[in-house]
Motif scaffolding. Structure first.
Motif, PDB file in Angstrom:
ATOM      1  N   THR A 297       0.824  -1.212   0.000  1.00 39.21           N
ATOM      2  CA  THR A 297       0.000   0.000   0.000  1.00 39.21           C
ATOM      3  C   THR A 297       0.855   1.257   0.000  1.00 39.21           C
ATOM      4  OG1 THR A 297      -1.800  -1.142   1.174  1.00 39.21           O
ATOM      5  CG2 THR A 297      -1.773   1.262   1.274  1.00 39.21           C
ATOM      6  N   GLN A 298       1.813   1.313   0.912  1.00 39.59           N
ATOM      7  CA  GLN A 298       2.637   2.518   1.034  1.00 39.59           C
ATOM      8  C   GLN A 298       3.519   2.730  -0.190  1.00 39.59           C
ATOM      9  OE1 GLN A 298       4.767   2.524   4.765  1.00 39.59           O
ATOM     10  NE2 GLN A 298       2.901   2.701   5.983  1.00 39.59           N
ATOM     11  N   ALA A 331      -4.143  -5.799  -0.253  1.00 40.16           N
ATOM     12  CA  ALA A 331      -3.258  -4.932  -1.036  1.00 40.16           C
ATOM     13  C   ALA A 331      -2.210  -5.729  -1.801  1.00 40.16           C
ATOM     14  CB  ALA A 331      -2.590  -3.918  -0.112  1.00 40.16           C
ATOM     15  N   ALA A 332      -1.461  -6.603  -1.105  1.00 39.97           N
ATOM     16  CA  ALA A 332      -0.380  -7.358  -1.762  1.00 39.97           C
ATOM     17  C   ALA A 332      -0.934  -8.346  -2.778  1.00 39.97           C
ATOM     18  CB  ALA A 332       0.459  -8.081  -0.722  1.00 39.97           C
ATOM     19  N   ALA A 333      -2.066  -8.931  -2.451  1.00 42.11           N
ATOM     20  CA  ALA A 333      -2.654  -9.927  -3.358  1.00 42.11           C
ATOM     21  C   ALA A 333      -3.250  -9.277  -4.597  1.00 42.11           C
ATOM     22  CB  ALA A 333      -3.730 -10.727  -2.630  1.00 42.11           C
ATOM     23  N   GLY A 334      -3.669  -8.010  -4.494  1.00 43.73           N
ATOM     24  CA  GLY A 334      -4.377  -7.380  -5.604  1.00 43.73           C
ATOM     25  C   GLY A 334      -3.659  -6.247  -6.297  1.00 43.73           C
ATOM     26  N   ILE A 335      -2.440  -5.916  -5.853  1.00 47.03           N
ATOM     27  CA  ILE A 335      -1.729  -4.820  -6.501  1.00 47.03           C
ATOM     28  C   ILE A 335      -1.441  -5.171  -7.962  1.00 47.03           C
ATOM     29  CG2 ILE A 335       0.536  -5.673  -5.773  1.00 47.03           C
ATOM     30  CD1 ILE A 335       1.469  -2.763  -5.584  1.00 47.03           C
ATOM     31  N   SER A 336      -1.593  -4.199  -8.829  1.00 53.66           N
ATOM     32  CA  SER A 336      -1.345  -4.425 -10.258  1.00 53.66           C
ATOM     33  C   SER A 336      -0.944  -3.106 -10.906  1.00 53.66           C
ATOM     34  CB  SER A 336      -2.599  -4.980 -10.949  1.00 53.66           C
ATOM     35  OG  SER A 336      -3.666  -4.044 -10.881  1.00 53.66           O
TER      36      SER A 336
END
Length: 460
Positions: A297-298, A331-336
């Motif tokens: 996220t950050q 966040a980590a699973a869906g960042i793109s």
């Protein structure tokens, strides 16, 4: 004749006692290598003598029964240590699996992709109008997002494995408690009948040991046999009655453990495979996942802010480079990567063609501190350290407990295990006693025969 008959009875009792001791000793030797077997020692008592009318009756020896040689305190300590080691082993195994998701050996980890992303930005700064350099940044960004995705997926997979282990372990616990309760009843019946329940107790102790490896238990002795509860006092076995645990899917999607009355006892379970699996599922992995989500996220927010400071190749204000789910837990699973074209990268600081002024801001997003107080690379390195430290601690703890357990088992062996040399000596001793008793019986029989013959000859 009374004296001879009394002596004959004493001899016959000695024969029976010696034979029983020989049988017990032979059985000890035969089970010297049987796991969980506790050696049995014959218990003798001296019969009371009676004097009536100048005639002595009674006396001699009787085999009262066999007694298994046990140290209950040692057994309890072994069960406790077994539970602790099993819990540590479960955590260690899971953490070793988790470590592989953070390994740089594959080249697909977050650290490697952060470095590659930074290198692509450096190349873009040198050749801002190069389409291939722009595409390299876009591809490297996607590789970085994929690294976050795969790491999060690995953690979720390990968490799912731990959740599945909860269900399997509860089923195993219920099977063992039913068997232990049944053996409790058998031991109680044998004891009430004045018989030795050593073999049955050995079977029960072996099952209790297996139960200790599955979950932490507390054991007390009662007239009905062993009472077994979980660490928080939830009954599992009381006498010949067992109480089954249950599982149900909780609001978080994971299996919750309920006692026989339907009360949720998940958070109070400690030790054994069950406690270890719950610890990994509900505490260890969520901690790692939270750190990973915070980093994703950050970092995305910081890089998107840098994008917003510049202009793309078409002169438009920089759009968000990364897309992150609104729910920070994903966040980590869906960042793109949100951009669909290399030309959308905000290279220029003033919108002019060929400017690379904003690339410095993009690169700084990888080297400046995030709100967490660390750079992205350092934040990830700290997370890797946490995972490695947890795995190392679990392994060290398991080794230390294993050494304590080995010492306790050695002590238990010196008390309860069979020494073939000692039993062979006992065999010779009881055989000698048997032979002596047989000679007494034979001598008394001969004296009786002579006495009867004398009485017969005097009658003529």
């Amino acid at each position: 004749m009374g004296g001879l008959n009394t002596s004959l009875l004493i001899g016959m009792q000695a024969l029976d006692a010696s034979q029983g001791a020989l049988d017990a000793t032979s059985n000890n030797i035969a089970n010297a290598n049987t796991a969980g077997y506790t050696r049995e020692v014959p218990q003798f008592s001296e019969n009371e003598e009676n004097l009536s009318g100048g005639v002595v009756t009674g006396g001699g020896v009787t085999l009262d029964g066999l007694q298994s040689v046990r140290d209950e305190l040692l057994n309890l300590q072994i069960q406790q240590q077994t539970s602790l080691q099993s819990g540590a082993d479960t955590e260690s195994t899971s953490l070793q699996q988790i470590q592989s998701f953070f390994s740089a050996s594959s080249g697909n980890d977050i650290s490697t992709q952060l470095t590659a992303f930074s290198s692509s930005l450096a190349q873009l700064s040198a050749t801002p109008t190069s389409t291939s350099a722009q595409q390299s940044v876009l591809s490297s960004g996607q590789d970085l997002a994929n690294a976050f995705n795969s790491t999060a997926s690995g953690l979720a997979s390990a968490q799912s494995d731990a959740d599945g282990q909860v269900t399997q372990t509860v089923a195993q616990i219920n099977t063992l408690t039913q068997q232990i309760a049944q053996l409790n009843g058998q031991v109680s019946q044998l004891t009430s009948a004045g018989q030795d329940g050593g073999t049955t107790e050995d079977q029960r102790d072996e099952l209790v040991q297996q139960l200790s490896a599955l979950t932490g238990v507390s054991i007390t002795q009662s007239s009905d046999g062993e009472t077994i509860t979980t660490g928080n006092g939830t009954p599992l076995v009381v006498g010949s009655q067992s109480f089954s645990l249950q599982t149900t899917t909780g609001s978080n999607g994971f299996q919750q453990v309920l006692d026989s009355n339907g009360n949720n006892i998940t958070s109070s379970i400690q030790g054994g495979q069950l406690g270890g699996a719950i610890q990994v599922r509900d505490t260890t992995i969520p901690g790692f996942m939270s750190s990973l989500n915070t980093l994703a996220t950050q970092f995305a927010t910081s890089f998107n802010a840098a994008q917003a400071k510049g202009f793309d190749s078409n002169g438009n204000a920089g759009q968000a480079f990364f897309s992150v789910p609104a729910n920070s837990a994903n966040a980590a699973a869906g960042i793109s990567v949100a951009l669909t074209n290399p030309s959308q990268i905000a290279i220029s600081s003033d919108g002019s063609s060929g400017s690379n002024g904003n690339v410095a801001n993009l690169s700084a997003a990888l080297t400046n501190d995030l709100p967490s107080g660390d750079t992205p690379a350092n934040a990830y390195a700290n997370l890797v350290f946490q995972v490695g430290s947890a795995a190392s601690n679990a392994s060290t703890q398991s080794t230390a407990i294993g050494q304590n357990l080995q010492q306790l088992q050695t002590q238990q062996g010196s008390v309860s295990a069979v020494s073939v040399d000692e039993e062979t000596t006992n065999l010779l001793r009881y055989q000698t006693a048997y032979d002596a008793a047989a000679r007494i019986v034979n001598t008394i029989q001969q004296l009786n025969t002579v006495t009867l013959d004398l009485g017969s000859s005097e009658s003529f």
